[in-house]
Design an enzyme around this catalytic site. Sequence first.
Site, PDB file in Angstrom:
ATOM      1  CE  LYS A 158     -26.560  50.238 -46.355  1.00 30.75           C
ATOM      2  NZ  LYS A 158     -25.211  49.668 -46.179  1.00 30.75           N
ATOM      3  CG  HIS A 208     -21.780  40.711 -42.937  1.00 29.90           C
ATOM      4  ND1 HIS A 208     -22.555  40.790 -41.814  1.00 29.90           N
ATOM      5  CD2 HIS A 208     -20.729  41.510 -42.705  1.00 29.90           C
ATOM      6  CE1 HIS A 208     -21.990  41.602 -40.950  1.00 29.90           C
ATOM      7  NE2 HIS A 208     -20.876  42.043 -41.457  1.00 29.90           N
ATOM      8  CE  LYS A 237     -23.344  39.553 -37.976  1.00 24.82           C
ATOM      9  NZ  LYS A 237     -22.212  40.247 -37.341  1.00 24.82           N
ATOM     10  NE  ARG A 292     -21.244  44.478 -31.122  1.00 24.78           N
ATOM     11  CZ  ARG A 292     -21.791  44.937 -32.250  1.00 24.78           C
ATOM     12  NH1 ARG A 292     -21.902  46.227 -32.447  1.00 24.78           N
ATOM     13  NH2 ARG A 292     -22.226  44.100 -33.174  1.00 24.78           N
TER      14      ARG A 292
HETATM   15  C1  MV4 Z   1     -26.242  46.862 -47.835  1.00 25.06           C
HETATM   16  C2  MV4 Z   1     -26.757  45.784 -48.588  1.00 25.06           C
HETATM   17  C3  MV4 Z   1     -26.710  45.879 -49.965  1.00 25.06           C
HETATM   18  N1  MV4 Z   1     -26.196  47.007 -50.549  1.00 25.06           N
HETATM   19  N2  MV4 Z   1     -25.715  47.929 -48.468  1.00 25.06           N
HETATM   20  C4  MV4 Z   1     -27.820  45.476 -43.597  1.00 25.06           C
HETATM   21  C5  MV4 Z   1     -27.525  46.003 -42.236  1.00 25.06           C
HETATM   22  C6  MV4 Z   1     -26.384  46.932 -42.365  1.00 25.06           C
HETATM   23  N3  MV4 Z   1     -25.374  46.580 -41.426  1.00 25.06           N
HETATM   24  C7  MV4 Z   1     -25.918  46.835 -43.781  1.00 25.06           C
HETATM   25  N4  MV4 Z   1     -26.837  45.989 -44.474  1.00 25.06           N
HETATM   26  C8  MV4 Z   1     -26.798  45.842 -45.827  1.00 25.06           C
HETATM   27  N5  MV4 Z   1     -26.241  46.861 -46.497  1.00 25.06           N
HETATM   28  C9  MV4 Z   1     -25.718  47.980 -49.780  1.00 25.06           C
HETATM   29  N6  MV4 Z   1     -25.236  49.081 -50.385  1.00 25.06           N
HETATM   30  C10 MV4 Z   1     -27.267  44.684 -47.894  1.00 25.06           C
HETATM   31  C11 MV4 Z   1     -27.297  44.720 -46.504  1.00 25.06           C
HETATM   32  C12 MV4 Z   1     -27.831  43.546 -45.860  1.00 25.06           C
HETATM   33  C13 MV4 Z   1     -27.050  42.805 -44.978  1.00 25.06           C
HETATM   34  C14 MV4 Z   1     -25.746  43.153 -44.680  1.00 25.06           C
HETATM   35  C15 MV4 Z   1     -24.995  42.412 -43.805  1.00 25.06           C
HETATM   36  C16 MV4 Z   1     -25.542  41.292 -43.209  1.00 25.06           C
HETATM   37  C17 MV4 Z   1     -26.821  40.938 -43.479  1.00 25.06           C
HETATM   38  C18 MV4 Z   1     -27.603  41.677 -44.364  1.00 25.06           C
HETATM   39  C19 MV4 Z   1     -28.905  41.293 -44.639  1.00 25.06           C
HETATM   40  C20 MV4 Z   1     -29.663  42.023 -45.500  1.00 25.06           C
HETATM   41  C21 MV4 Z   1     -29.120  43.164 -46.102  1.00 25.06           C
END
Ligand code: MV4
Length: 455
Positions: A158, A208, A237, A292
Amino acid sequence: MFQRILVANRGEIALRVIRACKELGVEVVAVYSQADRNAPYLKFADRAICIGKAPSVDSYLNIPRIIAAAEVADVQAIHPGYGFLSENPSFAEICRSCSFEFIGPPHEAIRRMGLKTEAKAVAAAAKVQCVPGSDGPVVSDEDALVLARRIGYPVLIKAAAGGGGKGMRVCREEGSLLASLQSARNEADAAFKNSSVYLEKFIDRPRHVEVQILADSHGNVVHLWDRDCSLQRRHQKLVEEAPAPTLPLKVREQLGDAAVRLAKAAGYVNAGTCEFLVDSENNFYFIEVNARIQVEHPVTEMVTGIDLVKQQIRVAAGEPLPFTQNEIKTRGHSFECRINSEDPDHDFRPSAGKITAMRIPGGPGVRWDSHAEVGYSVPPNYDSLVGKLIVHAATRDEAMGTMRRALDELVIEGIHTTIPLHRRIFRNRDFIEGRVDTTWVERVLMPAKTAANAK
Ligand code: MV4
Protein backbone atom coordinates in the site's frame (compact mmCIF):
# COMPACT_ATOMS: atom_id res chain seq x y z
CA MET A 1 -20.83 31.36 17.28
CA PHE A 2 -19.53 32.57 13.93
CA GLN A 3 -21.37 35.40 12.20
CA ARG A 4 -20.45 34.24 8.66
CA ILE A 5 -18.97 31.08 7.09
CA LEU A 6 -17.61 30.35 3.61
CA VAL A 7 -18.28 26.97 2.01
CA ALA A 8 -15.27 25.90 -0.08
CA ASN A 9 -17.08 23.22 -2.04
CA ARG A 10 -19.88 22.56 -4.51
CA GLY A 11 -22.90 20.37 -5.16
CA GLU A 12 -24.62 18.24 -2.57
CA ILE A 13 -22.22 18.97 0.31
CA ALA A 14 -22.22 22.74 -0.35
CA LEU A 15 -26.00 22.68 0.01
CA ARG A 16 -25.75 20.46 3.12
CA VAL A 17 -23.44 23.02 4.80
CA ILE A 18 -25.63 25.94 3.67
CA ARG A 19 -28.62 24.23 5.28
CA ALA A 20 -26.73 23.71 8.56
CA CYS A 21 -25.67 27.39 8.62
CA LYS A 22 -29.24 28.55 8.05
CA GLU A 23 -30.49 26.43 10.94
CA LEU A 24 -27.75 27.84 13.17
CA GLY A 25 -28.55 31.43 12.17
CA VAL A 26 -25.09 31.84 10.62
CA GLU A 27 -24.66 33.76 7.36
CA VAL A 28 -23.21 31.64 4.58
CA VAL A 29 -21.10 32.53 1.55
CA ALA A 30 -20.88 30.09 -1.37
CA VAL A 31 -18.12 29.98 -3.96
CA TYR A 32 -18.57 28.59 -7.46
CA SER A 33 -16.69 27.86 -10.65
CA GLN A 34 -17.90 29.03 -14.06
CA ALA A 35 -19.28 25.52 -14.65
CA ASP A 36 -21.53 25.92 -11.58
CA ARG A 37 -22.64 29.50 -12.20
CA ASN A 38 -26.26 28.44 -12.70
CA ALA A 39 -26.31 25.89 -9.88
CA PRO A 40 -29.67 26.23 -8.10
CA TYR A 41 -28.29 25.90 -4.54
CA LEU A 42 -26.30 29.13 -4.86
CA LYS A 43 -29.49 31.10 -4.32
CA PHE A 44 -29.81 29.65 -0.83
CA ALA A 45 -26.52 31.24 0.22
CA ASP A 46 -26.43 34.85 1.45
CA ARG A 47 -23.78 35.56 -1.14
CA ALA A 48 -22.08 33.64 -3.96
CA ILE A 49 -18.62 34.45 -5.33
CA CYS A 50 -17.14 33.15 -8.57
CA ILE A 51 -13.64 31.80 -7.96
CA GLY A 52 -12.55 30.72 -11.43
CA LYS A 53 -12.88 28.49 -14.42
CA ALA A 54 -14.41 25.03 -14.52
CA PRO A 55 -11.31 22.88 -13.90
CA SER A 56 -10.97 22.16 -10.17
CA VAL A 57 -7.36 23.38 -10.11
CA ASP A 58 -8.63 26.81 -11.21
CA SER A 59 -11.48 26.92 -8.68
CA TYR A 60 -12.31 24.44 -5.89
CA LEU A 61 -8.67 23.38 -5.50
CA ASN A 62 -7.24 26.87 -5.86
CA ILE A 63 -6.19 28.00 -2.38
CA PRO A 64 -5.35 31.66 -3.20
CA ARG A 65 -8.73 32.18 -4.87
CA ILE A 66 -10.65 30.66 -1.97
CA ILE A 67 -8.70 32.70 0.58
CA ALA A 68 -9.33 35.83 -1.52
CA ALA A 69 -13.09 35.10 -1.53
CA ALA A 70 -13.00 34.61 2.24
CA GLU A 71 -11.22 37.97 2.65
CA VAL A 72 -13.66 39.77 0.35
CA ALA A 73 -16.71 38.26 2.08
CA ASP A 74 -15.20 38.86 5.54
CA VAL A 75 -16.04 35.41 6.94
CA GLN A 76 -14.72 33.98 10.21
CA ALA A 77 -14.55 30.34 9.16
CA ILE A 78 -14.26 28.06 6.14
CA HIS A 79 -16.01 24.70 5.75
CA PRO A 80 -14.16 22.50 3.24
CA GLY A 81 -16.85 19.80 2.76
CA TYR A 82 -15.45 16.50 1.43
CA GLY A 83 -12.99 15.93 -1.41
CA PHE A 84 -11.19 18.95 -2.92
CA LEU A 85 -9.18 20.69 -0.14
CA SER A 86 -10.86 18.98 2.81
CA GLU A 87 -7.82 16.89 3.81
CA ASN A 88 -5.11 19.22 2.56
CA PRO A 89 -3.03 20.11 5.65
CA SER A 90 -1.49 23.15 3.90
CA PHE A 91 -4.94 24.57 3.23
CA ALA A 92 -5.97 24.09 6.87
CA GLU A 93 -2.74 25.75 7.98
CA ILE A 94 -3.15 28.68 5.57
CA CYS A 95 -6.75 29.23 6.73
CA ARG A 96 -5.58 29.46 10.33
CA SER A 97 -2.62 31.73 9.51
CA CYS A 98 -5.04 34.06 7.67
CA SER A 99 -7.21 34.07 10.82
CA PHE A 100 -10.01 31.97 9.32
CA GLU A 101 -11.12 29.06 11.45
CA PHE A 102 -10.83 25.84 9.43
CA ILE A 103 -13.93 23.74 10.14
CA GLY A 104 -12.03 20.50 10.47
CA PRO A 105 -9.15 19.00 12.43
CA PRO A 106 -5.91 20.84 13.33
CA HIS A 107 -3.51 20.81 10.38
CA GLU A 108 -1.04 18.72 12.39
CA ALA A 109 -3.64 15.96 12.83
CA ILE A 110 -4.62 16.05 9.13
CA ARG A 111 -0.96 15.78 8.12
CA ARG A 112 -0.25 12.90 10.50
CA MET A 113 -3.38 10.96 9.51
CA GLY A 114 -2.64 11.58 5.82
CA LEU A 115 0.29 9.21 6.08
CA LYS A 116 -1.19 5.75 6.71
CA THR A 117 2.08 4.57 8.24
CA GLU A 118 1.88 7.42 10.80
CA ALA A 119 -1.80 6.74 11.48
CA LYS A 120 -1.00 3.08 12.12
CA ALA A 121 1.81 4.06 14.49
CA VAL A 122 -0.59 6.27 16.46
CA ALA A 123 -3.13 3.42 16.49
CA ALA A 124 -0.55 0.92 17.73
CA ALA A 125 0.48 3.34 20.51
CA ALA A 126 -3.21 3.61 21.49
CA LYS A 127 -3.44 -0.21 21.62
CA VAL A 128 -5.73 -0.34 18.58
CA GLN A 129 -5.31 -3.52 16.58
CA CYS A 130 -3.91 -2.93 13.06
CA VAL A 131 -3.51 -5.33 10.15
CA PRO A 132 -0.22 -7.19 10.75
CA GLY A 133 2.45 -5.70 8.51
CA SER A 134 5.58 -3.61 8.26
CA ASP A 135 5.81 -1.14 11.13
CA GLY A 136 6.35 1.88 8.92
CA PRO A 137 7.51 2.29 5.31
CA VAL A 138 9.49 -0.40 3.53
CA VAL A 139 13.06 0.89 3.25
CA SER A 140 14.63 -1.53 0.74
CA ASP A 141 14.02 -4.59 -1.42
CA GLU A 142 15.84 -6.78 1.12
CA ASP A 143 13.67 -5.33 3.89
CA ALA A 144 10.52 -6.10 1.85
CA LEU A 145 11.53 -9.73 1.21
CA VAL A 146 12.22 -10.37 4.90
CA LEU A 147 9.03 -8.61 6.04
CA ALA A 148 6.76 -10.33 3.53
CA ARG A 149 8.11 -13.73 4.54
CA ARG A 150 7.46 -12.87 8.21
CA ILE A 151 3.92 -11.56 7.49
CA GLY A 152 3.14 -14.52 5.23
CA TYR A 153 1.72 -14.41 1.69
CA PRO A 154 -0.51 -13.08 0.26
CA VAL A 155 0.61 -9.58 1.21
CA LEU A 156 -0.78 -6.24 0.17
CA ILE A 157 1.54 -3.39 -0.81
CA LYS A 158 0.00 0.00 0.00
CA ALA A 159 1.04 3.60 -0.62
CA ALA A 160 1.81 5.47 2.62
CA ALA A 161 0.20 8.63 1.20
CA GLY A 162 -2.56 6.59 -0.47
CA GLY A 163 -6.29 6.24 -0.26
CA GLY A 164 -8.97 5.00 -2.58
CA GLY A 165 -6.90 1.99 -3.58
CA LYS A 166 -4.27 3.87 -5.59
CA GLY A 167 -0.79 2.40 -5.41
CA MET A 168 -2.14 -0.87 -3.96
CA ARG A 169 -0.84 -4.28 -5.16
CA VAL A 170 -1.72 -7.78 -3.99
CA CYS A 171 1.29 -10.07 -4.04
CA ARG A 172 0.69 -13.81 -3.76
CA GLU A 173 4.23 -15.16 -3.82
CA GLU A 174 7.82 -14.09 -3.27
CA GLY A 175 8.65 -14.35 -6.97
CA SER A 176 6.54 -11.31 -7.85
CA LEU A 177 7.21 -9.16 -4.75
CA LEU A 178 9.94 -6.88 -6.09
CA ALA A 179 8.17 -6.17 -9.39
CA SER A 180 4.92 -5.38 -7.52
CA LEU A 181 6.83 -3.18 -5.11
CA GLN A 182 8.30 -1.19 -8.00
CA SER A 183 4.97 -0.72 -9.78
CA ALA A 184 3.25 0.31 -6.51
CA ARG A 185 6.03 2.84 -5.87
CA ASN A 186 5.70 4.26 -9.39
CA GLU A 187 1.92 4.59 -9.12
CA ALA A 188 2.18 6.19 -5.66
CA ASP A 189 4.81 8.62 -6.88
CA ALA A 190 2.66 9.67 -9.86
CA ALA A 191 -0.53 9.99 -7.78
CA PHE A 192 0.76 11.45 -4.51
CA LYS A 193 4.33 12.63 -5.30
CA ASN A 194 5.37 10.19 -2.57
CA SER A 195 6.73 6.74 -3.43
CA SER A 196 6.72 5.47 0.16
CA VAL A 197 4.96 2.10 0.53
CA TYR A 198 4.29 -0.36 3.35
CA LEU A 199 3.19 -3.98 3.63
CA GLU A 200 0.17 -5.64 5.21
CA LYS A 201 -1.20 -9.14 5.45
CA PHE A 202 -3.89 -9.38 2.75
CA ILE A 203 -7.29 -9.85 4.40
CA ASP A 204 -9.55 -12.02 2.26
CA ARG A 205 -13.00 -10.59 1.42
CA PRO A 206 -13.13 -8.10 4.30
CA ARG A 207 -16.09 -5.97 5.24
CA HIS A 208 -15.46 -2.25 5.48
CA VAL A 209 -16.75 -0.88 8.78
CA GLU A 210 -16.06 2.65 9.91
CA VAL A 211 -16.67 4.52 13.15
CA GLN A 212 -17.81 8.15 13.24
CA ILE A 213 -16.08 10.23 15.87
CA LEU A 214 -16.63 13.75 17.12
CA ALA A 215 -14.14 15.67 19.25
CA ASP A 216 -14.27 19.17 20.70
CA SER A 217 -11.41 21.55 21.51
CA HIS A 218 -11.75 20.83 25.26
CA GLY A 219 -10.48 17.27 25.12
CA ASN A 220 -13.86 15.52 24.84
CA VAL A 221 -14.05 12.71 22.28
CA VAL A 222 -17.09 10.54 21.55
CA HIS A 223 -17.97 7.98 18.88
CA LEU A 224 -21.29 7.90 17.04
CA TRP A 225 -21.13 4.18 16.36
CA ASP A 226 -20.52 2.36 13.13
CA ARG A 227 -21.40 2.23 9.45
CA ASP A 228 -20.90 -0.59 6.97
CA CYS A 229 -19.65 0.63 3.59
CA SER A 230 -18.71 -2.71 2.04
CA LEU A 231 -20.99 -2.29 -0.95
CA GLN A 232 -18.63 -0.65 -3.41
CA ARG A 233 -17.23 -1.04 -6.87
CA ARG A 234 -13.68 -0.01 -7.75
CA HIS A 235 -13.47 1.95 -4.49
CA GLN A 236 -16.67 3.89 -5.28
CA LYS A 237 -19.22 3.25 -2.56
CA LEU A 238 -22.74 2.46 -3.76
CA VAL A 239 -24.68 1.83 -0.52
CA GLU A 240 -23.91 2.52 3.13
CA GLU A 241 -25.80 1.54 6.26
CA ALA A 242 -25.81 2.14 9.98
CA PRO A 243 -25.42 0.27 12.20
CA ALA A 244 -23.17 -2.37 10.61
CA PRO A 245 -25.35 -5.46 10.15
CA THR A 246 -24.32 -8.82 11.64
CA LEU A 247 -21.82 -7.29 14.10
CA PRO A 248 -22.57 -8.25 17.73
CA LEU A 249 -23.07 -5.29 20.09
CA LYS A 250 -19.92 -6.32 21.96
CA VAL A 251 -17.80 -5.93 18.81
CA ARG A 252 -19.48 -2.62 17.98
CA GLU A 253 -18.61 -1.34 21.46
CA GLN A 254 -15.00 -2.45 21.03
CA LEU A 255 -14.83 -0.69 17.66
CA GLY A 256 -16.18 2.52 19.17
CA ASP A 257 -13.74 2.38 22.10
CA ALA A 258 -10.83 1.77 19.73
CA ALA A 259 -11.81 4.75 17.57
CA VAL A 260 -12.03 7.07 20.59
CA ARG A 261 -8.61 5.93 21.91
CA LEU A 262 -7.11 6.54 18.48
CA ALA A 263 -8.67 10.01 18.12
CA LYS A 264 -7.39 11.00 21.55
CA ALA A 265 -3.88 9.75 20.76
CA ALA A 266 -3.93 11.69 17.47
CA GLY A 267 -4.92 15.00 19.09
CA TYR A 268 -7.98 14.92 16.88
CA VAL A 269 -10.64 17.68 16.95
CA ASN A 270 -13.88 17.98 14.91
CA ALA A 271 -15.60 15.16 12.95
CA GLY A 272 -13.63 12.23 11.62
CA THR A 273 -13.85 8.58 10.73
CA CYS A 274 -11.75 5.58 11.72
CA GLU A 275 -11.84 2.88 9.04
CA PHE A 276 -11.53 -0.79 9.89
CA LEU A 277 -11.49 -4.04 7.95
CA VAL A 278 -13.56 -6.80 9.52
CA ASP A 279 -12.86 -10.42 8.65
CA SER A 280 -15.30 -13.34 8.46
CA GLU A 281 -14.78 -14.03 12.20
CA ASN A 282 -15.52 -10.41 13.18
CA ASN A 283 -11.88 -9.64 13.99
CA PHE A 284 -11.35 -5.97 13.19
CA TYR A 285 -8.21 -4.16 12.10
CA PHE A 286 -7.70 -0.41 11.88
CA ILE A 287 -6.55 0.77 8.43
CA GLU A 288 -6.89 4.55 8.14
CA VAL A 289 -8.51 7.79 9.32
CA ASN A 290 -10.62 10.09 7.16
CA ALA A 291 -10.07 13.60 8.52
CA ARG A 292 -13.25 15.14 7.08
CA ILE A 293 -17.04 14.93 6.98
CA GLN A 294 -17.87 11.99 4.72
CA VAL A 295 -20.43 11.52 1.97
CA GLU A 296 -22.17 8.82 4.04
CA HIS A 297 -22.51 10.88 7.23
CA PRO A 298 -26.36 10.97 6.97
CA VAL A 299 -26.83 7.30 7.94
CA THR A 300 -25.15 8.09 11.26
CA GLU A 301 -27.27 11.22 11.65
CA MET A 302 -30.45 9.19 11.12
CA VAL A 303 -29.67 6.54 13.75
CA THR A 304 -28.15 8.89 16.38
CA GLY A 305 -30.36 11.95 15.82
CA ILE A 306 -27.23 14.14 15.84
CA ASP A 307 -26.64 16.72 13.08
CA LEU A 308 -22.96 16.18 12.30
CA VAL A 309 -22.46 19.29 10.16
CA LYS A 310 -23.97 21.57 12.80
CA GLN A 311 -21.77 19.88 15.39
CA GLN A 312 -18.70 20.45 13.21
CA ILE A 313 -19.47 24.16 13.12
CA ARG A 314 -20.18 24.39 16.87
CA VAL A 315 -16.97 22.55 17.74
CA ALA A 316 -14.95 24.79 15.42
CA ALA A 317 -16.47 27.81 17.19
CA GLY A 318 -15.07 26.45 20.47
CA GLU A 319 -18.29 25.05 21.93
CA PRO A 320 -18.01 21.87 24.01
CA LEU A 321 -19.85 18.74 22.87
CA PRO A 322 -23.39 18.87 24.30
CA PHE A 323 -23.53 15.14 25.06
CA THR A 324 -21.45 12.40 26.69
CA GLN A 325 -20.79 8.93 25.28
CA ASN A 326 -23.55 7.40 27.43
CA GLU A 327 -26.11 9.72 25.86
CA ILE A 328 -25.35 8.59 22.30
CA LYS A 329 -27.57 5.67 21.37
CA THR A 330 -28.52 4.32 17.98
CA ARG A 331 -32.17 3.90 17.13
CA GLY A 332 -33.33 1.72 14.24
CA HIS A 333 -31.52 1.33 10.95
CA SER A 334 -30.55 3.60 8.07
CA PHE A 335 -29.45 3.07 4.46
CA GLU A 336 -28.02 5.50 1.93
CA CYS A 337 -27.90 5.03 -1.85
CA ARG A 338 -25.45 7.21 -3.73
CA ILE A 339 -27.26 8.15 -6.91
CA ASN A 340 -24.62 8.90 -9.54
CA SER A 341 -24.97 10.29 -13.06
CA GLU A 342 -23.32 7.22 -14.55
CA ASP A 343 -24.43 4.43 -16.84
CA PRO A 344 -24.07 1.07 -15.04
CA ASP A 345 -24.71 -0.74 -18.34
CA HIS A 346 -21.64 0.87 -19.92
CA ASP A 347 -18.94 0.45 -17.29
CA PHE A 348 -20.31 3.33 -15.21
CA ARG A 349 -19.31 5.91 -17.79
CA PRO A 350 -20.14 9.45 -16.57
CA SER A 351 -23.41 10.80 -17.97
CA ALA A 352 -23.36 14.61 -17.87
CA GLY A 353 -26.34 16.59 -19.19
CA LYS A 354 -29.62 18.27 -18.36
CA ILE A 355 -32.16 16.74 -15.99
CA THR A 356 -35.44 16.91 -17.91
CA ALA A 357 -37.77 15.44 -15.30
CA MET A 358 -37.51 14.46 -11.68
CA ARG A 359 -39.69 12.97 -8.95
CA ILE A 360 -38.36 13.04 -5.41
CA PRO A 361 -39.67 10.36 -3.06
CA GLY A 362 -41.22 11.32 0.26
CA GLY A 363 -43.23 9.72 3.02
CA PRO A 364 -42.17 8.30 6.37
CA GLY A 365 -38.44 7.80 6.94
CA VAL A 366 -37.23 9.22 3.62
CA ARG A 367 -34.54 11.90 3.19
CA TRP A 368 -33.19 13.24 -0.12
CA ASP A 369 -29.90 15.21 0.02
CA SER A 370 -29.26 16.69 -3.41
CA HIS A 371 -28.41 19.91 -5.20
CA ALA A 372 -30.12 18.72 -8.39
CA GLU A 373 -33.50 19.79 -9.73
CA VAL A 374 -35.37 19.78 -13.04
CA GLY A 375 -33.49 21.92 -15.59
CA TYR A 376 -30.17 21.50 -13.75
CA SER A 377 -27.29 20.41 -15.97
CA VAL A 378 -24.81 18.00 -14.41
CA PRO A 379 -21.43 19.45 -15.40
CA PRO A 380 -18.80 17.05 -16.78
CA ASN A 381 -15.98 18.53 -14.67
CA TYR A 382 -16.56 17.02 -11.24
CA ASP A 383 -17.64 13.81 -9.50
CA SER A 384 -20.92 12.29 -10.60
CA LEU A 385 -22.94 12.33 -7.35
CA VAL A 386 -26.40 13.75 -8.13
CA GLY A 387 -28.10 12.89 -4.88
CA LYS A 388 -28.21 10.70 -1.81
CA LEU A 389 -31.36 8.78 -1.01
CA ILE A 390 -31.43 8.05 2.71
CA VAL A 391 -34.02 6.08 4.70
CA HIS A 392 -34.55 5.38 8.36
CA ALA A 393 -36.86 2.82 10.00
CA ALA A 394 -37.16 0.81 13.19
CA THR A 395 -35.36 -2.29 11.89
CA ARG A 396 -33.02 -3.20 9.03
CA ASP A 397 -35.82 -5.18 7.42
CA GLU A 398 -38.23 -2.25 7.53
CA ALA A 399 -35.58 0.15 6.26
CA MET A 400 -35.04 -2.22 3.30
CA GLY A 401 -38.74 -1.96 2.48
CA THR A 402 -38.67 1.82 2.81
CA MET A 403 -35.66 2.03 0.47
CA ARG A 404 -37.25 -0.30 -2.13
CA ARG A 405 -40.39 1.83 -2.10
CA ALA A 406 -38.45 5.13 -2.22
CA LEU A 407 -36.25 3.88 -5.10
CA ASP A 408 -39.39 2.93 -7.01
CA GLU A 409 -40.78 6.46 -6.53
CA LEU A 410 -37.50 8.16 -7.50
CA VAL A 411 -37.38 9.33 -11.13
CA ILE A 412 -34.53 11.24 -12.77
CA GLU A 413 -34.77 11.70 -16.55
CA GLY A 414 -32.37 13.14 -19.12
CA ILE A 415 -29.23 11.50 -17.75
CA HIS A 416 -28.25 7.92 -16.99
CA THR A 417 -28.17 7.11 -13.28
CA THR A 418 -27.37 4.23 -10.95
CA ILE A 419 -31.04 4.02 -9.81
CA PRO A 420 -31.73 0.73 -11.71
CA LEU A 421 -28.66 -0.86 -10.11
CA HIS A 422 -29.75 0.29 -6.65
CA ARG A 423 -33.20 -1.26 -7.22
CA ARG A 424 -31.49 -4.57 -8.04
CA ILE A 425 -29.25 -4.39 -4.97
CA PHE A 426 -32.20 -3.91 -2.60
CA ARG A 427 -33.88 -7.02 -4.07
CA ASN A 428 -30.77 -9.20 -3.86
CA ARG A 429 -30.82 -12.14 -1.38
CA ASP A 430 -27.14 -11.82 -0.36
CA PHE A 431 -27.54 -8.13 0.35
CA ILE A 432 -30.84 -8.54 2.16
CA GLU A 433 -29.25 -11.15 4.42
CA GLY A 434 -26.11 -9.09 5.03
CA ARG A 435 -23.84 -11.56 3.22
CA VAL A 436 -21.72 -8.99 1.37
CA ASP A 437 -18.10 -7.86 1.57
CA THR A 438 -15.92 -5.35 -0.29
CA THR A 439 -15.43 -7.73 -3.24
CA TRP A 440 -19.10 -8.71 -3.65
CA VAL A 441 -20.23 -6.20 -6.31
CA GLU A 442 -17.40 -7.13 -8.67
CA ARG A 443 -17.42 -10.84 -7.77
CA VAL A 444 -21.15 -11.58 -7.62
CA LEU A 445 -23.41 -8.70 -8.67
CA MET A 446 -21.57 -7.50 -11.77
CA PRO A 447 -18.74 -9.87 -12.69
CA ALA A 448 -16.62 -8.51 -15.56
CA LYS A 449 -17.75 -9.65 -18.99
CA THR A 450 -15.15 -11.83 -20.63
CA ALA A 451 -15.21 -13.42 -24.10
CA ALA A 452 -16.42 -16.62 -22.42
CA ASN A 453 -19.43 -15.18 -20.56
CA ALA A 454 -20.32 -12.20 -22.75
CA LYS A 455 -24.07 -11.56 -23.44
C1 MV4 B 1 -6.98 -3.96 2.52
C2 MV4 B 1 -7.73 -5.03 1.98
C3 MV4 B 1 -7.38 -6.32 2.35
N1 MV4 B 1 -6.32 -6.51 3.20
N2 MV4 B 1 -5.98 -4.22 3.38
C4 MV4 B 1 -8.74 -0.52 -0.21
C5 MV4 B 1 -8.58 0.95 -0.13
C6 MV4 B 1 -7.96 1.25 1.18
N3 MV4 B 1 -8.73 2.24 1.86
C7 MV4 B 1 -7.89 -0.04 1.92
N4 MV4 B 1 -8.33 -1.07 1.02
C8 MV4 B 1 -8.21 -2.39 1.33
N5 MV4 B 1 -7.25 -2.69 2.22
C9 MV4 B 1 -5.67 -5.46 3.68
N6 MV4 B 1 -4.62 -5.69 4.49
C10 MV4 B 1 -8.78 -4.72 1.11
C11 MV4 B 1 -9.02 -3.39 0.78
C12 MV4 B 1 -10.13 -3.16 -0.11
C13 MV4 B 1 -11.20 -2.36 0.29
C14 MV4 B 1 -11.25 -1.77 1.54
C15 MV4 B 1 -12.31 -0.98 1.91
C16 MV4 B 1 -13.35 -0.78 1.03
C17 MV4 B 1 -13.32 -1.34 -0.20
C18 MV4 B 1 -12.25 -2.14 -0.60
C19 MV4 B 1 -12.24 -2.72 -1.86
C20 MV4 B 1 -11.19 -3.50 -2.24
C21 MV4 B 1 -10.12 -3.70 -1.36
